[in-house]
Design an enzyme around this catalytic site. Structure first.
Site, short mmCIF file in Angstrom:
data_model
loop_
_atom_site.label_atom_id
_atom_site.label_comp_id
_atom_site.label_asym_id
_atom_site.label_seq_id
_atom_site.Cartn_x
_atom_site.Cartn_y
_atom_site.Cartn_z
CD GLU A 65 43.85 72.83 -19.66
OE1 GLU A 65 44.24 71.86 -19.57
OE2 GLU A 65 42.98 73.77 -20.41
CE1 TYR A 68 47.34 72.58 -19.86
CE2 TYR A 68 48.56 71.62 -18.01
CZ TYR A 68 47.41 71.76 -18.95
OH TYR A 68 46.46 70.97 -18.63
#
Ligand code: GDP
Ligand code: MN
Length: 390
Positions: free
Chosen positions: A197, A109
């Site tokens: 993101e 992530y």
């Protein structure tokens, strides 16, 4: 403002961040044509909506053949996806992204976000990327890495190395990661983003980084100088009443309640919503008609409020500072003659020329209540809306 995954990936590509080969498709035929072009052994069919959590909701699927791509495209296009980010009503899929499959070694992530508390850009990263990231953040906050970048100094390779080591990356990919994070930072700053993101950022089985997903949010105040970002706007994904309000420079946010509120100034709008709740009602919206409200803005605002079928009553709460109350009263009178209100209306005017405004409303013969204070007005509109007087 939000954009789609396929658009974020176009920006990634321009900044040298690797993404899988692929393109957007608006129909089943286009999806098949793109799959033919890609000619990869595995093709990924991905729903494009402005919400995450698509994977678990059946919006991301892998196909092993052209026929399979066709079947999946047919299944996903037009489907309503309900994810934790769409609300219970879900979002209808109108576009797909057709991509080559990637052989996943590990899912990380990685994101950049404006961190107001530290007045910096926070890099947030984790080894535990993929579809369970929210759960990891909730149950194992220690597995979430944060490194802060002071925007006056900007990204330096040591920031990247710090994140890379905390992620436990193999030594021979550290340099590639440092470069990738630098590119992501450049993109973030250049486009006035508030969030970027990548989840998952994949390290492939042959040790290459690929952004398998992409999400970006932008600061609306920067959009005037971001022509290419503005071009990505997809009105299909936005609340139509909010779009209409923005065209008239009204600050409108749709909410779930039944009391339509028309207020000038964001502070008073917030206070009005609180008071409506305190009186036992639920606001249907936040609406700030602005400091320079005119007859015309009031008319537009009425139109927008009444277009929401959930509205059972309208509460106008205006404090006349620069705005003069008699003009607002004139706007209300004009507007209610043009648009059928059809629900109870309570008006509270205070400040500059309030008495004149109230006199005009009383003399107009319109079916409305004039309240002397905000609290009285809120109680009145909640009571009337509950009674269902129309
Ligand atoms: P989200 O659920 O909306 O965040 O959608 P993502 O784009 O992140 O996709 C969800 C998951 O699908 C990813 O975490 C991957 O595990 C999987 N996935 C997406 N693309 C590929 C691919 O090319 N190959 C494989 N094997 N899995 C993929
Ligand atoms: Mn994702």
């Amino acid at each position: 403002m939000n954009i789609h995954e396929f658009q974020a990936k176009q920006l990634f590509s321009r900044y040298g961040i690797p993404v899988p080969r692929g393109r957007r498709a608006d129909s089943v035929e286009e999806a098949v044509a793109i799959a033919n072009e890609l000619a990869s052994s595995v093709t990924v069919v991905k729903a494009q909506i402005h919400a995450g959590g698509r994977g678990k909701a059946g919006g991301v699927k892998l196909a092993k053949s052209r026929d399979h791509v066709e079947a999946l495209a047919r299944e996903i296009l037009g489907k309503t996806l309900v994810t934790p980010q769409t609300g219970p009503q879900g979002k209808v899929v109108k576009k797909l992204l057709i991509e080559e499959g990637v052989s996943i070694g590990h899912e990380f992530y990685l994101s950049l976000v404006v961190d107001r508390a530290s007045a910096s850009i926070a890099v947030v990263a984790s080894r535990e990327g993929g579809m369970e990231i929210e759960e990891v953040a909730a149950k194992h906050p220690e597995k979430i890495i944060k490194v802060f970048i002071d925007p006056t100094i900007g990204y330096q390779p040591f920031h990247g190395r710090r994140v890379a080591f905390a992620l436990g990356l193999p030594k021979d990919v550290v340099n590639a990661f440092v470069k990738l994070l630098g590119s992501l930072y450049s993109l973030f700053m250049a486009k006035d983003a508030s969030l970027v993101e990548i989840n998952p950022l994949v390290l492939t089985t042959d040790q290459k980084f690929v952004a398998l997903d992409g999400k970006m949010n932008f600061d609306d105040n920067g959009l005037f100088r971001q022509e290419d970002v503005r071009a990505f706007r997809d009105l299909d994904e936005e609340e139509p009443l909010e779009t209409k309000a923005a065209e008239h420079n009204l600050n409108y946010v749709k909410l779930d309640g039944t009391i339509g509120c028309m207020v000038n100034g964001a502070g008073l709008a917030m206070a009005t919503m609180d008071v409506v709740k305190l009186a036992g009602g639920e606001p249907a919206n936040f609406l700030d008609v602005g400091g320079g409200a005119t007859k015309e803005t009031v008319k537009e605002a009425f139109g927008i409020l009444l277009a929401d079928p959930h509205v059972r009553g309208v509460f106008v709460n205006i404090f006349g500072g620069i705005v003069r109350c008699e003009r607002i009263a004139g706007g209300i009178i004009d507007a209610t003659r043009e648009v059928r209100v059809g629900v109870p209306l309570v008006v509270r005017l205070d400040g500059t020329n309030a008495d004149e405004g109230k006199r005009m409303l009383a003399a107009s013969g319109l079916d409305l209540d004039v309240a002397d204070t905000m609290w009285q007005g809120a109680q009145r509109i909640v009571a009337l809306a509950q009674k269902g007087r129309a």
